[in-house]
Design an enzyme around this catalytic site. Structure first.
Site, PDB file in Angstrom:
ATOM      1  N   HIS A 121      -7.428  -5.771  -0.864  1.00 44.04           N
ATOM      2  CA  HIS A 121      -6.443  -4.967  -0.750  1.00 44.04           C
ATOM      3  C   HIS A 121      -5.032  -5.611  -0.624  1.00 44.04           C
ATOM      4  O   HIS A 121      -4.876  -6.448   0.360  1.00 44.04           O
ATOM      5  CB  HIS A 121      -6.545  -3.920   0.303  1.00 44.04           C
ATOM      6  CG  HIS A 121      -5.443  -2.854   0.255  1.00 44.04           C
ATOM      7  ND1 HIS A 121      -5.040  -2.208  -0.719  1.00 44.04           N
ATOM      8  CD2 HIS A 121      -4.891  -2.298   1.504  1.00 44.04           C
ATOM      9  CE1 HIS A 121      -3.993  -1.448  -0.676  1.00 44.04           C
ATOM     10  NE2 HIS A 121      -3.971  -1.256   1.131  1.00 44.04           N
ATOM     11  N   ASP A 170      -8.812  -4.430  -6.058  1.00 40.09           N
ATOM     12  CA  ASP A 170      -8.307  -3.752  -4.905  1.00 40.09           C
ATOM     13  C   ASP A 170      -9.233  -2.239  -4.744  1.00 40.09           C
ATOM     14  O   ASP A 170      -9.002  -1.449  -5.755  1.00 40.09           O
ATOM     15  CB  ASP A 170      -6.788  -3.400  -5.119  1.00 40.09           C
ATOM     16  CG  ASP A 170      -6.189  -2.970  -3.830  1.00 40.09           C
ATOM     17  OD1 ASP A 170      -6.961  -2.314  -2.945  1.00 40.09           O
ATOM     18  OD2 ASP A 170      -5.233  -3.420  -3.662  1.00 40.09           O
ATOM     19  N   SER A 199       0.854  -1.132   0.142  1.00 41.94           N
ATOM     20  CA  SER A 199      -0.314   0.037  -0.013  1.00 41.94           C
ATOM     21  C   SER A 199       0.874   1.152  -0.309  1.00 41.94           C
ATOM     22  O   SER A 199       1.505   1.415  -0.939  1.00 41.94           O
ATOM     23  CB  SER A 199      -0.917  -0.119   1.036  1.00 41.94           C
ATOM     24  OG  SER A 199      -2.157   0.840   1.104  1.00 41.94           O
TER      25      SER A 199
END
Length: 510
Positions: A480, A452, A225
């Protein structure tokens, strides 16, 4: 306090450990074994003014089953002779006893503690990777154990996360700007000069010091991320020192705040639609009719809660801001969708917001006793307001909100008016780099998930394209990030890259 869109720009990673796949390590590696020799090649070519940082000796001590150390870095990288700050590190030594180097990890955020994440990371990687590398976690500057940003007391944070700004009038927008400005001033008062130096570029420069102090000629790193933004920034600043970088659930570092908000709004809208379809295909789903009807029912629930917050089992009400956080949190991992069904059922059929509030608390890291054990919320805002600031003029924000609503009619409102969050942040913006091409870097593996919600797949495609040596690995699925929660195909490909330096074919799909 940051408004809802800012709180969700680069959201925290949620990982579920699956089965571990085995890979065979190659006898050749890009990094030599860590050494305590301060004259090691790990610090070769460094500006003499920075040599004391690069050549420092890390003193590892036992802390439970792990090892702990602290590193010293400049507060302001433009003034290496000025004040310094400390970074906290944790290490799990390679099980082989003969590491080829260190594998640094960042779980995202910005603001998530890698030190807290390390025990989970141990079970995500294969036995072969654990044998080959020392697993090293560090909290970036401003985060938790590393000279942390501090802003408000828990009770104040409760109020701010539940707050529902009124963006329908100029007066409401002005109030939001003013309240966010007051939050920023509280951060500056409690944090001091550090608040102006927790940007991503400074954290990336810190990583190069850690690389040298660990004795590695090149950086081996796995970032999730926001951690991909940090990794891409490192590659751009130090392309010759890139070893094996895995960037999973990628950010596109060239996007401005408005583009990020629009992308995430569309991502969460799509993820919510996928959830609704799955819910309606099962038993006891509170959402009736087809997917469009189900989405409309969730929108109607938000409208009802905005007008009349829901009761909960405690003394806090569920506001619409908290309700959205509760709905969004389970969308990070498909395995959590049944939890969302239970929470929506309680809210829609019984008018009980307890389950959604618990999910929102999970997002913000709030404990049942009302405490926040980490500073992830404060660090989140501090980093983002330094890296980029969206336009704050009411007319511009309204136009952007209209565009977002077209792409995400159910959840778009929660990603709009982000300019109000950083409009009057009390320290100057640092901004992004001019280029992220990282010319001359070794192959960098970018992993993207097609469904995602938090870091849309298009961002992984964009990052792989802009990196001169980027290689894209695609996981076809929901949720995610991919490594450690998807399938053996992804794990095998990533592990092989970490162990041999050979990435999968560009464009490979799992």
């Amino acid at each position: 306090m940051p408004t809802p869109p800012v709180l969700r720009r680069c959201v925290l990673v949620v990982l579920v450990a699956l089965g571990l796949a085995a890979c065979t390590p190659s006898p050749k590696h890009q990094a030599t074994a860590p050494t305590s020799d301060a004259s090691s090649s790990a610090s070769a070519g460094v500006d003499p003014a920075l040599a004391p940082f690069y050549e420092q000796q890390l003193e590892w001590t036992a802390c439970g089953s792990q090892q702990c150390a602290e590193a010293t870095v400049p507060l302001d990288w433009s003034q290496p002779d000025g004040d310094t700050i400390t970074l906290a590190l944790r290490r799990v030594p390679a099980t082989s006893g003969e590491p080829v180097g260190s594998l640094l990890v960042n779980p995202g955020g910005p603001g998530r503690s890698a030190i807290d994440f390390l025990p989970s990371f141990q079970v995500l990687v294969s036995a072969e990777v654990r044998a080959a590398y020392d697993l090293v976690a560090f909290d970036p500057r401003g985060v938790q154990a590393s000279s942390p940003v501090t802003c408000v007391e828990p009770a104040e944070l409760d109020e701010l996360t539940a707050w529902v700004p009124d963006f329908t009038t100029d007066e409401g927008i002005a109030e939001a700007v003013e309240r966010n400005a007051a939050y920023g001033e509280a951060c500056l008062e409690r944090t001091g000069p550090l608040l102006g130096h927790v940007d991503t570029a400074s954290a990336a420069r810190d990583m190069d010091v850690l690389r040298a102090a660990l004795g590695d000629d090149a950086l081996t790193y796995l970032g999730y991320s926001y951690g991909t933004d940090l990794g891409a920034t490192y590659a751009a600043l130090f392309p010759a020192r890139v070893g094996r970088l895995v960037l999973d659930g990628a950010m596109d570092p060239t996007l401005d705040s408005g583009e990020v908000a629009a992308g995430q709004a569309a991502g969460f809208e799509a993820a919510l639609r996928a959830y609704v379809a799955d819910c309606q295909a099962g038993a006891d789903c509170p959402l009736t009719g087809d997917v469009d009807a189900g989405m409309a029912q969730i929108g109607e629930l938000f409208d009802r809660i905005r007008a009349n917050p829901l009761r909960t089992s405690g003394d806090r009400e569920l506001t619409v801001a908290l309700a959205f956080s509760g709905v969004a949190t389970p969308l990070y991992a498909q395995q959590s969708w049944p939890v969302l069904t239970q929470a929506l059922t309680s809210a829609m059929r019984a008018g009980d917001g307890t389950a959604l509030l618990q999910l929102a608390d999970q997002y913000y890291g709030r404990e049942p006793d009302g405490t926040y054990p980490t500073n992830q919320n404060e660090a989140f805002t501090a980093v983002l307001c330094l890296d980029d600031r969206a336009p704050a003029a009411p007319a511009e924000m309204r136009a952007e909100a209209e565009r977002i609503a077209e792409a995400a009619p159910t959840v778009g409102e929660f990603f709009s008016y982000g300019g109000a969050a950083c409009a009057e942040w009390p320290v100057p913006e640092v901004g992004a780099l001019d280029s992220y091409a990282a010319e001359g870097a070794a192959p960098i593996l970018v992993v993207g998930t097609t469904g995602d919600p938090a870091t849309p797949y298009a961002w992984s495609q964009a990052l792989a394209d802009m990196l001169s040596s980027g290689v894209l690995l695609t996981f076809e699925g929901e949720g995610h990030t991919a490594y450690g929660r998807s399938n053996a195909c992804v794990k095998d490909a990533v592990d092989a890259y970490l162990l041999t330096g050979t990435p999968p074919a560009d464009g490979a799909r799992c």
